[in-house]
Design a protein around this motif. Sequence first.
Motif, PDB file in Angstrom:
ATOM      1  N   PHE A  50       0.852  -1.174   0.000  1.00  0.00           N
ATOM      2  CA  PHE A  50       0.000   0.000   0.000  1.00  0.00           C
ATOM      3  C   PHE A  50       0.893   1.231   0.000  1.00  0.00           C
ATOM      4  CE2 PHE A  50      -1.950   3.484   2.398  1.00  0.00           C
ATOM      5  CZ  PHE A  50      -3.070   3.719   1.617  1.00  0.00           C
ATOM      6  N   ARG A  51       0.617   2.178  -0.934  1.00  0.00           N
ATOM      7  CA  ARG A  51       1.445   3.373  -1.024  1.00  0.00           C
ATOM      8  C   ARG A  51       0.575   4.599  -1.295  1.00  0.00           C
ATOM      9  NH1 ARG A  51       7.200   4.246  -4.056  1.00  0.00           N
ATOM     10  NH2 ARG A  51       7.388   6.477  -3.658  1.00  0.00           N
ATOM     11  N   PRO A  52       0.513   5.546  -0.363  1.00  0.00           N
ATOM     12  CA  PRO A  52      -0.205   6.809  -0.612  1.00  0.00           C
ATOM     13  C   PRO A  52       0.685   7.803  -1.350  1.00  0.00           C
ATOM     14  CG  PRO A  52       0.587   6.750   1.640  1.00  0.00           C
ATOM     15  CD  PRO A  52       1.001   5.430   1.012  1.00  0.00           C
ATOM     16  N   ASP A  53       0.068   8.738  -2.040  1.00  0.00           N
ATOM     17  CA  ASP A  53       0.812   9.811  -2.695  1.00  0.00           C
ATOM     18  C   ASP A  53      -0.083  11.042  -2.778  1.00  0.00           C
ATOM     19  OD1 ASP A  53      -0.829   9.609  -5.114  1.00  0.00           O
ATOM     20  OD2 ASP A  53       0.299   7.771  -5.543  1.00  0.00           O
ATOM     21  N   ASP A  54       0.384  12.074  -3.477  1.00  0.00           N
ATOM     22  CA  ASP A  54      -0.359  13.339  -3.533  1.00  0.00           C
ATOM     23  C   ASP A  54      -1.681  13.219  -4.272  1.00  0.00           C
ATOM     24  OD1 ASP A  54       1.668  14.569  -2.149  1.00  0.00           O
ATOM     25  OD2 ASP A  54       2.672  15.351  -3.931  1.00  0.00           O
ATOM     26  N   TRP A  55      -1.828  12.235  -5.122  1.00  0.00           N
ATOM     27  CA  TRP A  55      -3.042  12.082  -5.923  1.00  0.00           C
ATOM     28  C   TRP A  55      -3.992  11.013  -5.383  1.00  0.00           C
ATOM     29  CZ3 TRP A  55      -1.602  12.426 -11.852  1.00  0.00           C
ATOM     30  CH2 TRP A  55      -1.100  13.701 -12.102  1.00  0.00           C
ATOM     31  N   GLY A  56      -3.606  10.300  -4.343  1.00  0.00           N
ATOM     32  CA  GLY A  56      -4.447   9.243  -3.802  1.00  0.00           C
ATOM     33  C   GLY A  56      -3.614   8.131  -3.219  1.00  0.00           C
ATOM     34  N   SER A  57      -3.836   6.893  -3.664  1.00  0.00           N
ATOM     35  CA  SER A  57      -3.078   5.759  -3.142  1.00  0.00           C
ATOM     36  C   SER A  57      -3.155   4.597  -4.117  1.00  0.00           C
ATOM     37  CB  SER A  57      -3.606   5.327  -1.769  1.00  0.00           C
ATOM     38  OG  SER A  57      -4.955   4.887  -1.875  1.00  0.00           O
ATOM     39  N   THR A  58      -2.174   3.699  -3.991  1.00  0.00           N
ATOM     40  CA  THR A  58      -2.122   2.472  -4.795  1.00  0.00           C
ATOM     41  C   THR A  58      -2.030   1.278  -3.858  1.00  0.00           C
ATOM     42  OG1 THR A  58      -0.991   3.615  -6.602  1.00  0.00           O
ATOM     43  CG2 THR A  58      -0.863   1.209  -6.575  1.00  0.00           C
ATOM     44  N   PHE A  59      -2.767   0.231  -4.177  1.00  0.00           N
ATOM     45  CA  PHE A  59      -2.721  -1.001  -3.387  1.00  0.00           C
ATOM     46  C   PHE A  59      -2.696  -2.193  -4.331  1.00  0.00           C
ATOM     47  CE2 PHE A  59      -5.051  -4.662  -1.673  1.00  0.00           C
ATOM     48  CZ  PHE A  59      -4.276  -4.946  -0.566  1.00  0.00           C
ATOM     49  N   PHE A  60      -1.875  -3.196  -4.010  1.00  0.00           N
ATOM     50  CA  PHE A  60      -1.969  -4.462  -4.736  1.00  0.00           C
ATOM     51  C   PHE A  60      -1.610  -5.611  -3.825  1.00  0.00           C
ATOM     52  CE2 PHE A  60       2.597  -3.739  -5.653  1.00  0.00           C
ATOM     53  CZ  PHE A  60       3.118  -4.990  -5.384  1.00  0.00           C
ATOM     54  N   PHE A  61      -2.085  -6.791  -4.170  1.00  0.00           N
ATOM     55  CA  PHE A  61      -1.645  -8.012  -3.506  1.00  0.00           C
ATOM     56  C   PHE A  61      -1.587  -9.133  -4.521  1.00  0.00           C
ATOM     57  CE2 PHE A  61      -6.213  -8.866  -3.168  1.00  0.00           C
ATOM     58  CZ  PHE A  61      -6.266 -10.233  -3.403  1.00  0.00           C
ATOM     59  N   VAL A  62      -0.728 -10.123  -4.221  1.00  0.00           N
ATOM     60  CA  VAL A  62      -0.612 -11.330  -5.033  1.00  0.00           C
ATOM     61  C   VAL A  62      -0.639 -12.527  -4.097  1.00  0.00           C
ATOM     62  CG1 VAL A  62       0.725 -12.583  -6.762  1.00  0.00           C
ATOM     63  CG2 VAL A  62       0.829 -10.094  -6.696  1.00  0.00           C
ATOM     64  N   ASP A  63      -1.486 -13.508  -4.407  1.00  0.00           N
ATOM     65  CA  ASP A  63      -1.539 -14.776  -3.674  1.00  0.00           C
ATOM     66  C   ASP A  63      -0.887 -15.869  -4.519  1.00  0.00           C
ATOM     67  OD1 ASP A  63      -2.898 -13.801  -1.484  1.00  0.00           O
ATOM     68  OD2 ASP A  63      -4.875 -14.422  -2.188  1.00  0.00           O
ATOM     69  N   PHE A  64      -0.014 -16.673  -3.882  1.00  0.00           N
ATOM     70  CA  PHE A  64       0.560 -17.845  -4.531  1.00  0.00           C
ATOM     71  C   PHE A  64       0.178 -19.076  -3.711  1.00  0.00           C
ATOM     72  CE2 PHE A  64       3.462 -14.349  -5.586  1.00  0.00           C
ATOM     73  CZ  PHE A  64       3.506 -14.448  -6.967  1.00  0.00           C
ATOM     74  N   ASP A  65      -0.527 -20.013  -4.320  1.00  0.00           N
ATOM     75  CA  ASP A  65      -0.907 -21.252  -3.649  1.00  0.00           C
ATOM     76  C   ASP A  65       0.128 -22.332  -3.923  1.00  0.00           C
ATOM     77  OD1 ASP A  65      -3.227 -20.123  -2.683  1.00  0.00           O
ATOM     78  OD2 ASP A  65      -4.432 -20.753  -4.408  1.00  0.00           O
ATOM     79  N   HIS A  66       0.462 -23.119  -2.878  1.00  0.00           N
ATOM     80  CA  HIS A  66       1.445 -24.199  -2.997  1.00  0.00           C
ATOM     81  C   HIS A  66       0.829 -25.476  -2.440  1.00  0.00           C
ATOM     82  CE1 HIS A  66       3.801 -20.493  -3.001  1.00  0.00           C
ATOM     83  NE2 HIS A  66       4.752 -21.144  -3.620  1.00  0.00           N
ATOM     84  N   ASN A  67       0.787 -26.536  -3.277  1.00  0.00           N
ATOM     85  CA  ASN A  67       0.105 -27.761  -2.846  1.00  0.00           C
ATOM     86  C   ASN A  67       0.714 -29.028  -3.475  1.00  0.00           C
ATOM     87  OD1 ASN A  67      -1.817 -29.456  -1.665  1.00  0.00           O
ATOM     88  ND2 ASN A  67      -3.239 -29.219  -3.364  1.00  0.00           N
ATOM     89  N   PRO A  68       1.953 -29.451  -3.159  1.00  0.00           N
ATOM     90  CA  PRO A  68       2.957 -28.708  -2.389  1.00  0.00           C
ATOM     91  C   PRO A  68       3.755 -27.727  -3.255  1.00  0.00           C
ATOM     92  CG  PRO A  68       3.806 -30.859  -2.944  1.00  0.00           C
ATOM     93  CD  PRO A  68       2.404 -30.812  -3.493  1.00  0.00           C
ATOM     94  N   LYS A  69       3.690 -27.886  -4.610  1.00  0.00           N
ATOM     95  CA  LYS A  69       4.362 -26.961  -5.505  1.00  0.00           C
ATOM     96  C   LYS A  69       3.419 -25.806  -5.832  1.00  0.00           C
ATOM     97  CE  LYS A  69       7.155 -30.575  -7.732  1.00  0.00           C
ATOM     98  NZ  LYS A  69       7.511 -31.223  -9.024  1.00  0.00           N
ATOM     99  N   ALA A  70       3.987 -24.715  -6.388  1.00  0.00           N
ATOM    100  CA  ALA A  70       3.167 -23.583  -6.801  1.00  0.00           C
ATOM    101  C   ALA A  70       2.164 -24.033  -7.858  1.00  0.00           C
ATOM    102  CB  ALA A  70       4.055 -22.474  -7.356  1.00  0.00           C
ATOM    103  N   ASN A  71       0.872 -23.846  -7.567  1.00  0.00           N
ATOM    104  CA  ASN A  71      -0.150 -24.309  -8.509  1.00  0.00           C
ATOM    105  C   ASN A  71      -1.234 -23.274  -8.780  1.00  0.00           C
ATOM    106  OD1 ASN A  71      -1.404 -24.424  -6.016  1.00  0.00           O
ATOM    107  ND2 ASN A  71      -2.495 -26.321  -6.449  1.00  0.00           N
TER     108      ASN A  71
END
Length: 241
Positions: A50-71
Motif C-alpha cells: 500500500f502506497r499513498p501519494d499526492d493524488w491518492g493511493s495504490t494497493f496491490f496483492f498477489v496470492d501464490f498457492d502451494h500444494n505442495p508446488k506452486a499451482n
Amino acid sequence: MKNRIIRKQNLICALAFALLTLTPYVSYGQNLQLHYDLDREYVTATFEMFRPDDWGSTFFFVDFDHNPKANGAYYEISRELCFWKESRFNWLSIHLEYNGGLSTAAGSFNNAYLAGLTYSGHSGDWSKTWSLSAMYKAIPGTVDAKNKKQEHNFQITGVWNLDFFNHWISFNGYADFWRETLGWLDTEFIMMTEPQLWINLKNINGWEKINLSVGSEIELSWNFVDKGFHAMPTIATKWSF
C-alpha cells in the motif's frame, strides 16, 4: 496439456521472482504473509503493498498457492484517485481496479475491470481505518447457462483495519459482494470475506525491530467455489517492512 501446465508454473515462478526483486525498492506499508489452510492443507504466500501519494493511493496483492508446488496465482491492483484532499469532500475518491490470475487446475481466472467511488474514514489517531466502495464490474467473455453474455456486473467492497491495546492486536480484512455468472453454480451472486486477527510481536521489549506478527485468517464465502456457505480457517505469520 502437460506443456500448458508447465508454462503456467513457470509464469507463477517468474511473478514470484519479480516481486522479490522489486521488494527493496517499494516503500510504505508492504508485508509478506504465509498462511497454512487447515481445511485444504496447503500453503498460500501473500505479498501486499500500500502506497499513498499526492493524488491518492495504490494497493496491490498477489496470492501464490502451494500444494505442495506452486499451482495457482491471483492478484488485484487498485488505484484511489483524490485530487481534492484539501476540500471538505476528501472522504470521497475515484476507485479503479483490475483482478486476474491463473491456476494449473482451472486455467486462467476471469479478468475483471472495476470502476466506482470509495468512501473512506479513520479515527483521530489513525488506529482505525475503513472504506466502502461501490463499483461497476466488467468481466469480458462471461456467459450464463443459456449462453447469453453476462459481462456487466457490480461489486460492493468494504475494507477495515483496527488496532487495539496500543497496537498489540490488529483486526483487519475485507468483505466483497458481487454479481458474476459461474458455469458450475446456479447462482449469480457471490459473497466473500477474509477477516484477519494478528498479535504484533514488535511490542515485546527488545523486539522493536522484529516486525513479525502471528495470527489467523478465516475465509468465509457464499457461492464462491461451491454453492452455499463455507468457512476455511488458516494459521499464519506476517512480516511487515
